[in-house]
Design a protein around this motif. Structure first.
Motif, mmCIF file in Angstrom:
data_model
loop_
_atom_site.group_PDB
_atom_site.id
_atom_site.type_symbol
_atom_site.label_atom_id
_atom_site.label_comp_id
_atom_site.label_asym_id
_atom_site.label_seq_id
_atom_site.Cartn_x
_atom_site.Cartn_y
_atom_site.Cartn_z
ATOM 1 N N VAL A 237 -5.126 2.105 6.689
ATOM 2 C CA VAL A 237 -5.811 1.285 5.697
ATOM 3 C C VAL A 237 -6.419 0.065 6.388
ATOM 4 O O VAL A 237 -5.733 -0.639 7.123
ATOM 5 C CB VAL A 237 -4.838 0.812 4.594
ATOM 6 C CG1 VAL A 237 -5.589 0.006 3.534
ATOM 7 C CG2 VAL A 237 -4.120 2.002 3.958
ATOM 8 N N PHE A 238 -7.697 -0.180 6.128
ATOM 9 C CA PHE A 238 -8.371 -1.364 6.653
ATOM 10 C C PHE A 238 -8.721 -2.297 5.501
ATOM 11 O O PHE A 238 -9.543 -1.965 4.648
ATOM 12 C CB PHE A 238 -9.647 -0.982 7.409
ATOM 13 C CG PHE A 238 -9.389 -0.392 8.767
ATOM 14 C CD1 PHE A 238 -8.949 -1.187 9.814
ATOM 15 C CD2 PHE A 238 -9.585 0.968 9.001
ATOM 16 C CE1 PHE A 238 -8.714 -0.647 11.072
ATOM 17 C CE2 PHE A 238 -9.350 1.518 10.254
ATOM 18 C CZ PHE A 238 -8.904 0.707 11.293
ATOM 19 N N GLY A 239 -8.079 -3.455 5.472
ATOM 20 C CA GLY A 239 -8.393 -4.476 4.491
ATOM 21 C C GLY A 239 -9.061 -5.658 5.150
ATOM 22 O O GLY A 239 -9.347 -5.662 6.348
ATOM 23 N N GLU B 274 0.816 -1.211 0.000
ATOM 24 C CA GLU B 274 0.000 0.000 0.000
ATOM 25 C C GLU B 274 0.853 1.266 0.000
ATOM 26 O O GLU B 274 0.505 2.253 -0.648
ATOM 27 C CB GLU B 274 -0.930 -0.013 1.215
ATOM 28 C CG GLU B 274 -2.119 -0.932 1.060
ATOM 29 C CD GLU B 274 -3.116 -0.458 0.022
ATOM 30 O OE1 GLU B 274 -3.513 0.723 0.058
ATOM 31 O OE2 GLU B 274 -3.476 -1.271 -0.843
ATOM 32 N N VAL B 275 1.980 1.251 0.707
ATOM 33 C CA VAL B 275 2.875 2.411 0.685
ATOM 34 C C VAL B 275 3.413 2.639 -0.722
ATOM 35 O O VAL B 275 3.456 3.771 -1.223
ATOM 36 C CB VAL B 275 4.033 2.231 1.695
ATOM 37 C CG1 VAL B 275 5.195 3.165 1.378
ATOM 38 C CG2 VAL B 275 3.545 2.506 3.105
ATOM 39 N N GLY C 121 -5.208 -7.230 -2.989
ATOM 40 C CA GLY C 121 -3.946 -7.675 -3.583
ATOM 41 C C GLY C 121 -2.726 -6.960 -3.041
ATOM 42 O O GLY C 121 -1.629 -7.097 -3.606
ATOM 43 N N SER C 122 -2.882 -6.235 -1.949
ATOM 44 C CA SER C 122 -1.765 -5.442 -1.419
ATOM 45 C C SER C 122 -0.588 -6.320 -1.009
ATOM 46 O O SER C 122 0.569 -5.968 -1.238
ATOM 47 C CB SER C 122 -2.239 -4.622 -0.215
ATOM 48 O OG SER C 122 -3.397 -3.891 -0.513
ATOM 49 N N ALA C 123 -0.861 -7.472 -0.396
ATOM 50 C CA ALA C 123 0.222 -8.341 0.063
ATOM 51 C C ALA C 123 1.002 -8.906 -1.111
ATOM 52 O O ALA C 123 2.237 -8.996 -1.062
ATOM 53 C CB ALA C 123 -0.331 -9.474 0.917
#
Length: 290
Positions: A229-231, A115-116, A274-276
């Motif tokens: 951020v909340f995923g 995300e960063v 898909g951030s990870a």
């Protein structure tokens, strides 16, 4: 031959394996149930074995996990509540089979990193997954926050909602911690109904938002990030974000200045959680010399 980078997001419910190119575009991806360590690790190895030009792999796992490279149990999942997975060597057999460099961290750290990278100009961010479990990763100036190990922000204790006094929480270690009170299984434990089937006007959603907002307050006061951020599956329901923002505003009570809540408390910018995967591609690339 073009270098490829691997991502393993080892979640409590499913494993997501992906391979990406130099631009971190997904070339191939597969997912399967977490099941037992023997099954999941074998499927992981079989997937990545297909790619002769795989240069490095990053693993982001559910925890707790030992991410200290100098530890005898580095690469292990340790005292997890996930059945069959306590004291499991995750990195060892994968590294032996693939013989490539492996970056090992938590799934929420991987997501925070992704995300960063996807948010131009952002240098400090806290990422929470609100799903089957709850975890958080924090980044300040491009670096993960952590000392002797990774953070376990999902297991901090929270103040109970006035309408929730009789609920003991579902965490087998702490009962009424953040994960025990606000992870997905807590919804079914209270109501007998799976979260996706609960009516939107049910009061349980405001109870849930109250606990998640406490997480946002703690992140604000502890780290003063630019973005929270909340995923995760619980926050994938659109109505939850506004509930959390409203509860956060009441709890914070204008104590410290924060950005506009529409820009401050958000869901992932990378689609489909898909951030990870994106973060793992980037972390894997750091292991490979130019």
């Amino acid at each position: 031959m073009t270098k490829l980078y691997g991502s393993l997001e080892a979640g409590g419910t499913k494993f997501i394996c992906a391979v990406g190119n130099e631009d971190f575009e997904i070339v191939e991806k597969v997912q399967f149930p977490t099941a037992t360590p023997t099954e999941a690790i074998a499927q992981t190895i079989a997937f990545f074995k297909q790619f002769d030009n795989l240069a490095a792999l990053a693993i982001g796992t559910f925890g707790p996990a030992d991410i200290d490279p100098d530890s005898e149990t580095y690469g292990y999942i340790t005292s997890t509540p996930k059945p069959h997975w306590s004291d499991t060597d995750l990195v060892g057999p994968i590294k032996e089979a693939l013989n490539i460099p492996i970056y090992f961290t938590t799934d929420v750290n991987s997501s925070a990193y992704g995300e960063v990278l996807a948010r131009q100009g952002v240098k400090s961010l806290v990422y929470y997954t609100i799903g089957t479990g709850i975890g958080a990763g924090a980044i300040q100036n491009g670096q993960f926050i952590g000392g002797i190990s990774h953070a376990e922000a999902g297991h901090v204790y929270v103040a109970k909602h006035e309408s929730d006094a009789d609920f003991d929480g579902v965490c087998p270690f702490h009962g009424a911690c953040l994960e025990g009170m606000a992870a997905g299984p807590s919804l079914e434990a209270r109501t007998g109904i799976r979260g996706e089937d609960i009516e939107l006007d049910s009061p349980v959603w405001d109870i849930q938002a109250y606990y998640i907002a406490q997480a946002a307050v703690a992140a604000t006061l502890n780290f003063r990030p630019e973005v929270i951020v909340f995923g995760g599956g619980v926050m994938a329901q659109e109505h939850m974000l506004n509930r959390v923002r409203e509860a956060f505003a009441k709890l914070m009570n204008n104590y410290v200045p924060v950005p506009d809540l529409v820009d401050y408390i958000v869901t992932p910018v990378i689609a489909e959680n898909g951030s990870a995967t994106y973060g793992n591609f980037a972390l894997a690339k750091t292991l490979v010399s130019a």
